[in-house]
Design an enzyme around this catalytic site. Structure first.
Site, PDB file in Angstrom:
ATOM      1  N   LYS A  80     -33.943  20.223  -5.194  1.00 35.60           N
ATOM      2  CA  LYS A  80     -33.808  20.730  -6.519  1.00 35.60           C
ATOM      3  C   LYS A  80     -35.205  21.405  -6.856  1.00 35.60           C
ATOM      4  O   LYS A  80     -36.346  20.993  -6.862  1.00 35.60           O
ATOM      5  CB  LYS A  80     -33.430  19.434  -7.307  1.00 35.60           C
ATOM      6  CG  LYS A  80     -33.036  20.133  -9.053  1.00 35.60           C
ATOM      7  CD  LYS A  80     -32.573  19.249  -9.669  1.00 35.60           C
ATOM      8  CE  LYS A  80     -32.057  19.639 -11.299  1.00 35.60           C
ATOM      9  NZ  LYS A  80     -31.493  18.656 -12.002  1.00 35.60           N
ATOM     10  N   SER A 155     -27.402  19.688 -14.391  1.00 33.02           N
ATOM     11  CA  SER A 155     -28.089  20.655 -14.200  1.00 33.02           C
ATOM     12  C   SER A 155     -28.131  21.125 -12.590  1.00 33.02           C
ATOM     13  O   SER A 155     -28.615  22.187 -11.953  1.00 33.02           O
ATOM     14  CB  SER A 155     -29.441  20.452 -14.696  1.00 33.02           C
ATOM     15  OG  SER A 155     -30.162  19.401 -14.047  1.00 33.02           O
ATOM     16  N   SER A 179     -27.078  14.840 -14.527  1.00 32.65           N
ATOM     17  CA  SER A 179     -27.085  16.063 -13.735  1.00 32.65           C
ATOM     18  C   SER A 179     -27.156  16.042 -12.258  1.00 32.65           C
ATOM     19  O   SER A 179     -27.015  16.861 -11.408  1.00 32.65           O
ATOM     20  CB  SER A 179     -28.628  16.601 -13.830  1.00 32.65           C
ATOM     21  OG  SER A 179     -28.381  17.513 -15.342  1.00 32.65           O
TER      22      SER A 179
HETATM   23  N1  GLN Z   1     -26.202  18.140 -19.274  1.00 30.35           N
HETATM   24  C1  GLN Z   1     -27.069  16.998 -19.858  1.00 30.35           C
HETATM   25  C2  GLN Z   1     -28.190  18.148 -20.471  1.00 30.35           C
HETATM   26  O1  GLN Z   1     -27.873  19.145 -20.742  1.00 30.35           O
HETATM   27  C3  GLN Z   1     -27.857  16.304 -18.757  1.00 30.35           C
HETATM   28  C4  GLN Z   1     -28.739  17.426 -18.029  1.00 30.35           C
HETATM   29  C5  GLN Z   1     -29.402  16.520 -16.913  1.00 30.35           C
HETATM   30  O2  GLN Z   1     -29.112  15.386 -16.463  1.00 30.35           O
HETATM   31  N2  GLN Z   1     -30.630  16.995 -16.523  1.00 30.35           N
HETATM   32  O3  GLN Z   1     -29.011  17.612 -20.854  1.00 30.35           O
END
Ligand code: GLN
Length: 497
Positions: A80, A155, A179
């Site tokens: 990532k 994400s 995410s």
């Molecule tokens: N979808 C969540 C957010 O938008 C979690 C994102 C994540 O885990 N990085 O913050």
């Protein structure tokens, strides 16, 4: 010869160790696959062809010299783009870091390299890991390999899409609110959020430091466990890193078994807003756990319904502080520096041009929540909710070994469907966020395809902090039983691209 991109990581490592395949052949097969399909999928932001082949060559040379190789030596991985990689661009999916070349490796990057794992490149993500669909990337969305018009989760959608399209057998994600697990669920892959502090955050670009946790992504439970052991463990460079032995996750993954375990079904996760096919597959999984010898108990965690609002105060608050460092002076983009403007003006112009809408929304929200006069009402209350959620978990783990729930309320939604509706987007993490707030460990594994749309459904398994091995013990048992019954949903049914 078999298609090297179809093997699991464990099989790949074995083929390399026995000399059946060279690490260079394996890397080349994956680079060819990336060349063939990634134009459609867009899992990668940067492919490091030379670096991957060099790393693979080094593994082959070590093998030729008779050196003992680690359990994942020569296995390719998609990283990532939130982890710094020395000499390789790291953008965090943002324009503000476009062109930045980190001078150092994150601890996770370093451990991957030390394990002989071959880093193929950096994967697409929502900007600063803020999102659930990868549509917030400044570099364009990623397609879900099951249906390219749908989101691969977020994400870390680039990492999950790379796995599901056989561009890599291993990937790394980060999980602040879901995410790792949510992308795993919607792509039919395995994703693990280790216990907070289990994997070093050094060199992982900070979003919300008290929630952020890096972890392994793979196509099988055993592969995730092997990767977990490669990256986990104490790191003096991260002050929140846990100085204790890593739970024996590989051993647990090799001995999947739920006989005699007490498994709690979270009562609050289900009902209205949950897709029928998701609930069907989830309920079948619970039945399967019972058949495999677990005792099933319904558990109520009343504070979980407050998790989403608490998260959307705490995470933006920490983000507003963490992202202050992007000031146009130190990293990446600088806009308007024509000799006539003050440093403050250049910072403002750069942040205006470099950050996307969702990042700005969160900085504004977080700054507001932390401002004097509002701090107690918003941030303070959210922290209290956080304590209540931890207590719900403590009470639950006083009676059960693990909890289970669907990972997400729905399967992968169409790209664009929730893009202009932040609230609808935030709901994708309803079931995953409590574990980030409490800091315990959780996993998503595939548990079949939803009958109405043929898309993957994820089963979430939640364990107490430092009991990550329980996730793997349960996950491996369910994976084996489901594979025996219906065939592995990804390994056998994933559509050809
Ligand atoms: N979808 C969540 C957010 O938008 C979690 C994102 C994540 O885990 N990085 O913050």
């Amino acid at each position: 010869m078999t298609d090297l991109t179809r093997l699991t990581a464990a099989e790949t490592a074995a083929a390399i160790a026995t000399g059946e395949a060279s690490a260079v052949d394996v890397a080349q097969a994956h680079l060819d696959r990336i060349g063939a399909v990634d134009e459609k999928v867009h899992a990668f932001l940067h492919v490091d062809t030379e670096g991957a082949l060099d790393a693979a060559r080094a593994v082959d040379e070590r093998r030729a010299k008779g050196e003992k190789l680690g359990p994942l030596a020569g296995v390719p991985l998609a990283l990532k783009d939130i982890f710094t990689t020395k000499g390789i661009p790291t953008t965090v999916g943002s324009k503000i870091l476009e062109g930045w070349i980190p001078p150092y490796d994150a601890t996770v990057t370093k451990r991957l390299k030390d394990a002989g794992i071959v880093i193929l490149g950096k994967t697409n993500m929502d900007e600063f890991a803020m999102g659930s669909s990868t549509e917030n990337s400044a570099y364009g969305p990623t397609g879900n390999p099951w249906d390219l018009t749908r989101i691969p989760g977020g994400s870390g959608g680039g990492s999950s899409a790379a796995l599901a399209s056989y561009q890599a057998p291993l990937a790394i994600g980060t999980d602040t609110g879901g995410s790792i697990r949510q992308p795993a669920a919607v792509t039919g892959t395995v994703g693990v959020k280790p216990t907070y502090g289990g994997v070093s955050r050094y060199g992982m670009v900070a979003f919300s430091s008290s929630l952020d946790q890096g972890g392994p992504c793979a196509r099988t439970v055993l592969d995730a466990a092997l990767l977990h052991e490669a990256i986990a463990g104490y790191d003096p460079l991260d002050s929140t890193s846990i100085d204790a032995p890593v739970p024996s996750v590989v051993e647990a993954a090799r001995n999947g078994n739920v006989q005699g375990m007490r498994i709690g079904v979270v009562k609050e996760f289900g009902g209205e807003g949950y897709q029928a096919g998701v609930m069907q597959r989830f309920n079948e999984s619970v039945e399967l756990l019972r058949e495999l010898g677990a005792e099933i108990v319904e558990i109520s965690c009343p504070s979980f319904k407050l998790a989403l609002p608490a998260y959307y105060l705490i995470a933006p608050s920490e983000a507003s502080s963490n992202l202050a460092r992007f000031d146009a002076m130190r990293y990446g983009l600088r806009v308007g520096d024509d000799g006539t403007k003050s440093a403050e003006e250049v910072t403002a112009l750069t942040r205006e041009a470099g950050f996307g809408d969702e990042v700005k929304r969160r900085i504004i929200l977080g700054t507001y929540a932390l401002s004097s006069g509002y701090y107690d009402a918003y941030y303070g209350s959210a922290q209290k909710v956080r304590t209540l959620i931890s207590r719900d978990f403590e009470a639950a783990f006083g009676t059960v070994d693990v909890l289970v729930s669907p990972t997400t309320p729905t399967t992968a939604f169409p790209i664009g469907e929730r893009a202009d509706d932040p609230m609808a987007m935030y709901l994708a993490d309803l079931c995953t966020i409590p574990s980030n707030l409490a800091g315990n460990a959780a996993m998503s594994i595939p548990c079949g395809l939803a009958p109405e749309d043929g898309l993957p459904v994820g089963l979430q398994i939640i364990a107490p902090a430092m009991a990550d091995d329980r996730l793997y013990r349960v996950g491996a048992a369910v994976e084996a039983a489901l594979t025996g019954r219906w065939g592995h949903p990804l390994l056998e049914e994933a559509p050809a691209l």
